[in-house]
Structures are given as structure tokens and as C-alpha cells.
Enzyme design. Structure first.
Site, mmCIF file in Angstrom:
data_model
loop_
_atom_site.group_PDB
_atom_site.id
_atom_site.type_symbol
_atom_site.label_atom_id
_atom_site.label_comp_id
_atom_site.label_asym_id
_atom_site.label_seq_id
_atom_site.Cartn_x
_atom_site.Cartn_y
_atom_site.Cartn_z
ATOM 1 N N ASP A 8 -35.248 41.742 36.911
ATOM 2 C CA ASP A 8 -34.565 42.420 35.798
ATOM 3 C C ASP A 8 -34.380 43.877 36.223
ATOM 4 O O ASP A 8 -34.937 44.322 37.234
ATOM 5 C CB ASP A 8 -35.425 42.331 34.522
ATOM 6 C CG ASP A 8 -34.771 43.018 33.325
ATOM 7 O OD1 ASP A 8 -33.531 42.917 33.181
ATOM 8 O OD2 ASP A 8 -35.476 43.682 32.540
ATOM 9 N N SER A 9 -33.633 44.619 35.405
ATOM 10 C CA SER A 9 -33.506 46.053 35.658
ATOM 11 C C SER A 9 -34.828 46.776 35.437
ATOM 12 O O SER A 9 -35.010 47.879 35.947
ATOM 13 C CB SER A 9 -32.459 46.645 34.713
ATOM 14 O OG SER A 9 -32.857 46.415 33.370
ATOM 15 N N TYR A 40 -29.105 48.804 33.231
ATOM 16 C CA TYR A 40 -27.924 48.170 33.828
ATOM 17 C C TYR A 40 -26.755 48.139 32.831
ATOM 18 O O TYR A 40 -25.589 48.125 33.227
ATOM 19 C CB TYR A 40 -28.244 46.712 34.204
ATOM 20 C CG TYR A 40 -28.935 46.475 35.534
ATOM 21 C CD1 TYR A 40 -29.272 47.507 36.389
ATOM 22 C CD2 TYR A 40 -29.228 45.171 35.933
ATOM 23 C CE1 TYR A 40 -29.911 47.249 37.604
ATOM 24 C CE2 TYR A 40 -29.847 44.904 37.142
ATOM 25 C CZ TYR A 40 -30.192 45.935 37.984
ATOM 26 O OH TYR A 40 -30.798 45.676 39.180
ATOM 27 N N GLY A 41 -27.096 48.049 31.570
ATOM 28 C CA GLY A 41 -26.100 47.741 30.526
ATOM 29 C C GLY A 41 -24.835 48.578 30.513
ATOM 30 O O GLY A 41 -23.745 48.039 30.348
ATOM 31 N N CYS A 71 -32.393 38.586 33.025
ATOM 32 C CA CYS A 71 -31.579 39.729 32.616
ATOM 33 C C CYS A 71 -30.199 39.196 32.259
ATOM 34 O O CYS A 71 -29.514 38.629 33.112
ATOM 35 C CB CYS A 71 -31.488 40.705 33.788
ATOM 36 S SG CYS A 71 -30.424 42.113 33.494
ATOM 37 N N ASN A 72 -29.805 39.380 31.006
ATOM 38 C CA ASN A 72 -28.476 38.910 30.598
ATOM 39 C C ASN A 72 -27.371 39.676 31.304
ATOM 40 O O ASN A 72 -26.322 39.122 31.641
ATOM 41 C CB ASN A 72 -28.296 39.074 29.089
ATOM 42 C CG ASN A 72 -29.224 38.162 28.312
ATOM 43 O OD1 ASN A 72 -30.420 38.417 28.194
ATOM 44 N ND2 ASN A 72 -28.684 37.091 27.793
ATOM 45 N N THR A 73 -27.605 40.974 31.521
ATOM 46 C CA THR A 73 -26.573 41.811 32.126
ATOM 47 C C THR A 73 -26.315 41.370 33.571
ATOM 48 O O THR A 73 -25.157 41.200 33.984
ATOM 49 C CB THR A 73 -27.009 43.291 32.086
ATOM 50 O OG1 THR A 73 -27.389 43.615 30.751
ATOM 51 C CG2 THR A 73 -25.900 44.202 32.536
ATOM 52 N N GLU A 150 -38.471 50.732 27.819
ATOM 53 C CA GLU A 150 -38.948 51.252 29.108
ATOM 54 C C GLU A 150 -39.946 52.398 28.903
ATOM 55 O O GLU A 150 -40.884 52.559 29.676
ATOM 56 C CB GLU A 150 -37.768 51.750 29.962
ATOM 57 C CG GLU A 150 -36.883 50.641 30.509
ATOM 58 C CD GLU A 150 -37.550 49.791 31.600
ATOM 59 O OE1 GLU A 150 -38.277 50.347 32.427
ATOM 60 O OE2 GLU A 150 -37.335 48.554 31.582
ATOM 61 N N CYS A 182 -30.609 40.332 25.178
ATOM 62 C CA CYS A 182 -31.095 41.219 26.242
ATOM 63 C C CYS A 182 -32.597 41.011 26.302
ATOM 64 O O CYS A 182 -33.266 40.984 25.264
ATOM 65 C CB CYS A 182 -30.762 42.676 25.906
ATOM 66 S SG CYS A 182 -31.605 43.875 26.980
ATOM 67 N N HIS A 184 -34.981 42.833 27.123
ATOM 68 C CA HIS A 184 -35.855 43.905 26.646
ATOM 69 C C HIS A 184 -36.153 43.753 25.144
ATOM 70 O O HIS A 184 -37.195 44.211 24.667
ATOM 71 C CB HIS A 184 -35.191 45.270 26.867
ATOM 72 C CG HIS A 184 -35.320 45.807 28.261
ATOM 73 N ND1 HIS A 184 -34.615 45.293 29.324
ATOM 74 C CD2 HIS A 184 -36.084 46.822 28.767
ATOM 75 C CE1 HIS A 184 -34.919 45.977 30.423
ATOM 76 N NE2 HIS A 184 -35.813 46.907 30.112
HETATM 77 N N1 DGL Z 1 -32.908 43.340 30.249
HETATM 78 C C1 DGL Z 1 -31.565 43.338 30.658
HETATM 79 C C2 DGL Z 1 -30.699 42.369 29.920
HETATM 80 O O1 DGL Z 1 -31.174 41.328 29.555
HETATM 81 C C3 DGL Z 1 -30.957 44.628 31.125
HETATM 82 C C4 DGL Z 1 -30.915 45.751 30.171
HETATM 83 C C5 DGL Z 1 -30.406 47.005 30.843
HETATM 84 O O2 DGL Z 1 -30.902 47.363 31.905
HETATM 85 O O3 DGL Z 1 -29.494 47.634 30.280
HETATM 86 O O4 DGL Z 1 -29.536 42.575 29.724
#
Ligand code: DGL
Length: 273
Positions: A8-9, A40-41, A71-73, A150, A182, A184
Site C-alpha cells: 500500500d502507499s 497516492y490518491g 490499496c484501491n488506488t 498516517e 480506501c 486507510h
Molecule cells: N490506501 C490506499 C487506497 O486504498 C491509498 C490511499 C492514498 O495513498 O491516497 O486507496
């Protein structure tokens, strides 16, 4: 030996990792957090794809037999690409759980919260096309949520205010299903549930992703010995000491955290900070 690579990020993918470890306790795992690049978003999909490729290559070199994009992104940006680039390795990706939300809704209005990049990907468009024909799907990007997780600000008044301001328009529109798109966001569940109340179902896809990981391993004939107790490695491109304390706080594990660094080309991960 079964080694599951997870990335993940940042710390969000730990919400998937803990479910993988619960369901597959005899597997080893290697979790990589790309905290040098979190979040990442807001980034372009092509940039996230480059990061995802570097991490996937690293995990495969470390012996991962399956790689989970927790990580969805990164899934929106890179899942198809990674499958084409590393055809020998199975990848488990994530997509917002629109399908169960559309099946369960009684009001006909469901909310999906995720990062801006996740909504831009083809993956999300195809989800809507396949599963959301007879329901209204309202989407919201949630600025600041990833950063709050975070920073460890999981249940502060400021975080609750952030959560409330993002979810209020969805509540006013009459959603009865809220999809956490997401990884997070499950760590904000206390604040989220306080804001949405008991009548809205909050969907966290972690159990389904862990089940899928188990199915993928079984389909490859990778069956860990039931006498083996899974060993878990963690690495970050950010600050190992900080990540270590977040691993302890979020999933209750005392872990050594290995430092990783990006090369100047920005596409290759190497050991050592
Ligand atoms: N946890 C990640 C997701 O599921 C990335 C969130 C991010 O870094 O913006 O999208």
C-alpha cells in the site's frame, strides 16, 4: 512455504494484512509501505502505476508467490498492467464493494468513499456499469483522511469533524450503505460510525480480499503446512521507526521494519535508506 506480498502507499493496507493473517495463519507475509509517496490518491494514475510496478518487482524478487494490492488506488492504476507485466504471478486487487452495497440497499442510494484516483480508473467505471444499474451511487473523495490515519489521528475531534463534513452530503441524500473504498478508512471506523449512526451499513472489503487470496493460493496448489506459524516482514520507503510504532498501534504487532529506498530512476526499490 507460502509467501504473500502485500503493499500500500502507507499503513492503510494493514487493514487488509490483519485479515489475511487471521484467515491464513500458516502463510508468511511481506508488507511494503510506500510512505515516501503517500498519499497516492491525488497523483496521476501513471505515476502510481510506476510505483506499483517497482514494489511488485521487489516483492516478486523476495519470493512472493502472490501479490496483494492492499490499496484501491494502486489497483485502479495498475492491476491490469501488473498482471500483463508479471504473468507468472497472481495479483489480488481491490475494488470498491459496489456490488454488495447495490444488493443490500433498501433506499436505493449508496455512498462510495475513496481517493480521487480510484474514481478516475476504468475499474470503477466498469463496476458502476456492471452492478449499479438500478441504484444511485454517490461518490465522495475524502481529502485529509489518509493523512489523518498516517499521522495516527484516528479518533480526535479534528478527524471527526473531517469525517462529518465529508459524509454529511451523503447522509442528506439518503444513503443506507457506505462503501469504504480506501484501505486507510477502516482505521477511522469509530469516527465514521459515530457520524453515520447505526442504520447505515458500513462495508469494509478486507474479509473478501483475504478469502480471495486464500482461493488464489489454493488454485496454484500452494498449501502451507499447518505446523508452520506465519512469519511477517515489514518494510517502508519512509521512516522505519514511525512505521513500526504505527504497526504496533494499528494491528498490535511488534515488528522489525526494514528500510527501503527508491533509486533515482524512481522505479526500482532497493534495500537500505
Ligand atoms: N490506501 C490506499 C487506497 O486504498 C491509498 C490511499 C492514498 O495513498 O491516497 O486507496
Amino acid at each position: 512455504m507460502a509467501l504473500i506480498g502485500v503493499f500500500d502507499s502507507g499503513v492503510g493496507g494493514l487493514s487488509i494484512w490483519r485479515e489475511i493473517v487471521r484467515q491464513l495463519p500458516h502463510c508468511d507475509t511481506f508488507y511494503v509501505a510506500d510512505q515516501a509517496h503517500v498519499p497516492y490518491g491525488p497523483r496521476p494514475l501513471m505515476e502510481v502505476r510506476r510505483f506499483a510496478e517497482g514494489i511488485a518487482r521487489f516483492l516478486i524478487d523476495e519470493g512472493a508467490q502472490v501479490v496483494v494490492l492492499a490499496c484501491n488506488t494502486a489497483s485502479a492504476a495498475a492491476l491490469h498492467y501488473l498482471r500483463a507485466t508479471f504473468p507468472q504471478i497472481p495479483f489480488v486487487g481491490m475494488e470498491p464493494a459496489v456490488k454488495p452495497a447495490a444488493q443490500n440497499t433498501r433506499t436505493g442510494v449508496v455512498g462510495v468513499i475513496a481517493t480521487p484516483a480510484t474514481f478516475q480508473g476504468e475499474l470503477f467505471a466498469s463496476l458502476l456499469e456492471r452492478f449499479a444499474n438500478n441504484v444511485t451511487v454517490l461518490t465522495r473523495a475524502c481529502p485529509g483522511w489518509v493523512e489523518a490515519v498516517e499521522a495516527g489521528a484516528l479518533d480526535t475531534p479534528e478527524t471527526e469533524a473531517l469525517v462529518r463534513s465529508c459524509l454529511e452530503p451523503l447522509l442528506e441524500a439518503g444513503i443506507d450503505e457506505l462503501v469504504l473504498g480506501c484501505t486507510h478508512y477502516p482505521f477511522l471506523r469509530t469516527a465514521i460510525e459515530r457520524v453515520v449512526g447505526p442504520d447505515i451499513e458500513v462495508i469494509d472489503p478486507a474479509p473478501a480480499v483475504a478469502r480471495q487470496t486464500g482461493r488464489v493460493l489454493a488454485a496454484r496448489g500452494i498449501v502451507p503446512s499447518s505446523r508452520h506459524v506465519g512469519r511477517h516482514r515489514f518494510a517502508t520507503t519512509g521512516d522505519p521507526a514511525r512505521f513500526r510504532s504505527m504497526v504496533r498501534r494499528l494491528v498490535g504487532v511488534e515488528a522489525e521494519v526494514e528500510p527501503l529506498a527508491w533509486t533515482s530512476e524512481g522505479c526500482l526499490l532497493v534495500r537500505g535508506a
